[in-house]
Design a protein around this motif. Structure first.
Motif, mmCIF file in Angstrom:
data_model
loop_
_atom_site.group_PDB
_atom_site.id
_atom_site.type_symbol
_atom_site.label_atom_id
_atom_site.label_comp_id
_atom_site.label_asym_id
_atom_site.label_seq_id
_atom_site.Cartn_x
_atom_site.Cartn_y
_atom_site.Cartn_z
ATOM 1 N N ALA A 181 -60.727 74.245 -1.207
ATOM 2 C CA ALA A 181 -60.358 75.583 -0.739
ATOM 3 C C ALA A 181 -59.980 76.482 -1.914
ATOM 4 O O ALA A 181 -60.361 77.660 -1.963
ATOM 5 N N THR A 182 -59.238 75.933 -2.865
ATOM 6 C CA THR A 182 -58.865 76.706 -4.053
ATOM 7 C C THR A 182 -60.103 77.115 -4.844
ATOM 8 O O THR A 182 -60.234 78.267 -5.286
ATOM 9 N N ARG A 240 -62.078 79.819 -2.930
ATOM 10 C CA ARG A 240 -61.498 81.160 -3.056
ATOM 11 C C ARG A 240 -61.801 81.753 -4.431
ATOM 12 O O ARG A 240 -62.061 82.952 -4.558
ATOM 13 N N ARG A 267 -65.359 82.967 -4.376
ATOM 14 C CA ARG A 267 -65.427 84.248 -3.659
ATOM 15 C C ARG A 267 -64.972 85.393 -4.562
ATOM 16 O O ARG A 267 -65.595 86.455 -4.601
ATOM 17 N N GLU A 268 -63.865 85.155 -5.270
ATOM 18 C CA GLU A 268 -63.336 86.207 -6.132
ATOM 19 C C GLU A 268 -64.335 86.559 -7.227
ATOM 20 O O GLU A 268 -64.530 87.738 -7.548
ATOM 21 N N LYS A 285 -64.688 89.560 -0.231
ATOM 22 C CA LYS A 285 -63.380 89.386 0.395
ATOM 23 C C LYS A 285 -63.375 88.185 1.338
ATOM 24 O O LYS A 285 -64.407 87.811 1.895
ATOM 25 N N VAL A 286 -62.174 87.617 1.524
ATOM 26 C CA VAL A 286 -62.048 86.444 2.380
ATOM 27 C C VAL A 286 -62.384 86.783 3.832
ATOM 28 O O VAL A 286 -62.906 85.943 4.570
ATOM 29 N N GLU A 330 -60.740 78.192 6.762
ATOM 30 C CA GLU A 330 -59.941 78.681 5.644
ATOM 31 C C GLU A 330 -60.756 79.574 4.729
ATOM 32 O O GLU A 330 -60.260 80.597 4.242
ATOM 33 N N LEU A 331 -62.005 79.205 4.483
ATOM 34 C CA LEU A 331 -62.841 79.970 3.560
ATOM 35 C C LEU A 331 -63.772 80.944 4.271
ATOM 36 O O LEU A 331 -64.538 81.648 3.616
ATOM 37 N N ASN A 332 -63.726 80.971 5.623
ATOM 38 C CA ASN A 332 -64.560 81.884 6.404
ATOM 39 C C ASN A 332 -66.044 81.677 6.069
ATOM 40 O O ASN A 332 -66.761 82.619 5.722
#
Length: 677
Positions: free
Chosen positions: A434-435, A438, A441-442, A447-448, A484-486
């Protein structure tokens, strides 16, 4: 000069009475070696060295106040001395009952005299009193009035399991306790004197089995606090400002109590204060707020084995932290115990469990809702008990609210906390992914709240290499990771070979030691190394380059292997974990992302207008065609999320309702809502 007022002091020799502690110095050293000192260096260093250089104890003081020295000396021959050990013995000496009004203090005790048994002189008490540290060192038996009464009580409590005092008590309480107990020897239970058997046969070596030494609290700049310096901290200012719990947590959790620490108000606020705010918010802002709508512990709550994996995971982590904190306190390490509980509550409970399950607390009727409430209830109750020694006030309030019982009357730990080790390990994998997801994604600038189509992951096995089975057992947690990560779809690979390509960057300094003047050619050869060769090198294979006629094997310090994403996926990696997302946003995904942004704005409006979490609303939304189209497509989901009984799209807004103009991805949207009838 006086260390308090800096005026000159005059020292001069005085006669004194001594206890010959040098006669049993070795016995004290042996007993001290068996004490569990915290820190250990204090027992072997400062205190041990004090015992090594021990001199006889000057026991008398030329003062008025204090326990009178119970020695009577003949006024004719000062070699005739009577030592009185009890009121009964004193009564026998004076030949009369002491009476109900007997006062053993000065000046009344000095009135009692008797004839010397060895000459015609009169026995009179010496004028000195006893060093007050003798009173403190007698505490273990004096508190029970032993040996005159309470023998069974004293024997049941002696020696003490644990004491604690400041570092400045090295030559005070710590020493007087040990010296008196050693000197009394077999007059105390389980305290065999060394000279009666052997030193090694001494049963219990000191009146305390363990001791925690508290170091000094310094000011924010590292100086010792003193009134002279003007850098003391007033508790009457600090405690009302931050609360006793925050100050206690700061002092205990910032470092072991036997290490000096600086007292900084900013750190109290930013560490302990922030944690307590998180703790209170989880209880008041999540559990209590929503449980008020009808949940109470009952047999309707699903059994733990029937609850979702994330519920079972947090309860397993709770059992682990409970066991760890209990064991740490058994080792007298309050700092690590406090940190373990605090880290668990922030990282596992607040930042993971509560955040991922917030939606499960909006209702109380279904089994899933009841499972979530029952789980968080247990987490809060047990966490209160684990935190109680460090934050006694807020934990007592929360525990009493939850159970009706003071936390300080509850058992510290349970006996039935069960763990699911495999589930904990799987969740660890998921949290790392998950980290990384994210971070990907960044990097991609997505965006989340914007759904994505897929993510591909690699999980290492225990030796750090890619797991041949793909997901390493985390498949059952894929829905949680996807939420969590969509991300719509998550897959696992056994290797990251297809996700990244490897490049080598030469280390010129290391290569220069091997290739000398040919280092530039060697660096070029390193840069040209192929992906397969670098993969084999990372897995322990040999790697060599040829420069002219000279071929040499490379070592790890000769190059740095750099990973670059291959293909359109955005890849992030850490310690053998890989997470690769597909950043492409289709029109369908974009519409869903816009719907999520709308929901976020509406939830904020609900809060700002003071609506209760259970209030149903009527909703009006007007905006560009793309926004209205997204709302129509996802209207049912939006209504469920914001508790809307009706949604009006593209209609004129009623100015009497709460209305806002919000920005959704650079497009103006008008939103109005009111409480539904």
């Amino acid at each position: 000069h006086c260390w308090r007022c800096d005026t000159p002091l005059l020292f001069y020799a005085r006669g004194s009475w001594f206890i010959k502690t040098t006669a049993f110095r070795d016995a004290m050293l042996t007993r001290n070696s068996r004490v569990d000192w915290h820190s250990p260096e204090m027992g072997t260093g400062r205190f041990g060295e004090w015992l090594e250089n021990n001199i006889d104890w000057a026991i008398s003081r030329d003062r008025y106040w204090g326990t009178p020295l119970p020695l009577w000396i003949c006024d004719t021959n000062d070699a005739h001395v009577d030592a009185i050990g009890s009121y009964v013995q004193l009564s026998e000496k004076i030949g009369a009952a002491l009476g109900d009004d007997f006062d053993p203090h000065k000046p009344f005790i000095d009135r009692h005299t008797w004839k010397c048994s060895q000459c015609d002189g009169t026995m009179q008490r010496v004028p000195q009193v006893i060093d007050t540290w003798f009173d403190s060192g007698s505490m273990p038996f004096a508190q029970w009035h032993f040996p005159f009464e309470n023998r069974n009580e004293f024997e049941a409590h002696y020696p003490a399991d644990f004491i604690a005092e400041g570092v400045d008590q090295t030559r005070g309480w710590f020493y007087s306790l040990l010296a008196i107990a050693t000197g009394l020897g077999d007059a105390l239970p389980r305290n065999t004197l060394a000279h009666q058997t052997t030193i090694q046969d001494a049963v219990d070596t000191a009146p305390f089995r363990s001791v925690v030494v508290n170091e000094l609290v310094l000011d924010a700049d590292g100086f010792k606090m003193s009134k002279t310096r003007g850098n003391t901290v007033d508790p009457n200012v600090i405690l009302p400002k931050y609360g006793a719990d925050a100050v206690r947590l700061f002092l205990v959790a910032s470092s072991q109590v036997w290490i000096q620490r600086r007292f900084d108000e900013n750190v109290v606020r930013d560490t302990a204060g922030r944690f307590l705010l998180t703790f209170k918010n989880v209880y008041s802002g999540i559990f209590a707020l929503y449980a008020n709508f009808g949940w109470q512990p009952s047999d309707k709550d699903p059994a733990v084995t029937d609850r979702p994996e994330i519920d079972r995971w947090i309860l397993s982590r709770l059992a682990a932290v409970e066991a760890d904190a209990d064991a740490m306190l058994d080792r007298y390490d309050a700092t690590l115990a406090a940190r373990a509980v605090m880290d668990f509550f922030v990282d596992d409970v607040s930042n993971w469990y509560v955040r991922l399950n917030r939606h499960r607390f909006y209702d109380v009727d279904s089994d899933d809702n009841r499972a979530a409430f029952a789980t968080l209830y247990e987490v809060l109750v047990v966490t209160c008990r684990l935190l109680a020694p460090f934050a006694p006030f807020i934990t007592d309030w929360v525990h009493t609210e939850l159970t009706g019982e003071s936390v300080h009357l509850a058992q510290y730990s349970r006996s039935d906390g069960e763990r699911e080790i495999a589930l904990e390990q799987e969740m660890d994998h998921v949290r790392v992914l998950a980290t990384l997801g994210r971070a990907a994604r960044e990097e991609a600038g997505v965006k989340v709240r914007q759904p994505l189509s897929r993510m591909v992951c690699v999980v290492p096995n225990n030796d750090g290499r890619s797991h041949s089975g793909g997901g390493s057992g985390v498949e059952r947690l894929i829905p949680l990771l996807a939420d969590e990560l969509n991300v719509k779809e998550i897959g696992f690979l056994s290797s990251a070979d297809d996700l990244v390509s490897l490049e080598a960057k030469p280390n010129f300094r290391a290569l220069g030691k091997k290739f000398g003047k040919q280092t530039p050619l060697a660096a070029e050869a390193v840069s040209n190394l192929k992906n397969d060769a670098l993969l084999a090198f990372e897995k322990g294979g040999a790697l060599s380059i040829k420069v002219g006629d000279d071929e040499r094997q490379l070592d790890a310090e000769d190059l740095v292997v750099v990973r670059r994403a291959s293909g359109a996926l955005v890849v992030k990696e850490s310690a053998g974990y890989f997470a690769a997302i597909d950043p492409q946003v289709t029109p369908e995904l974009r519409a869903e992302g816009l719907a999520r942004e709308i929901v976020s704005r509406i939830q904020k409006m609900r809060k700002e207008t003071g609506l209760a979490v259970s209030d149903r609303i009527a909703l009006w939304i007007a905006g560009p065609p793309e926004i209205e189209g997204a709302i129509r497509t996802h209207s049912e989901w939006i209504a469920d999320e914001v508790l809307a009984k009706e949604i009006h799209i593209g209609t004129e807004l009623d100015p009497n309702n709460a209305t806002q103009s919000v920005d959704i991805d650079g497009q103006p949207v008008n939103v109005a809502l009111k409480r539904a009838v």
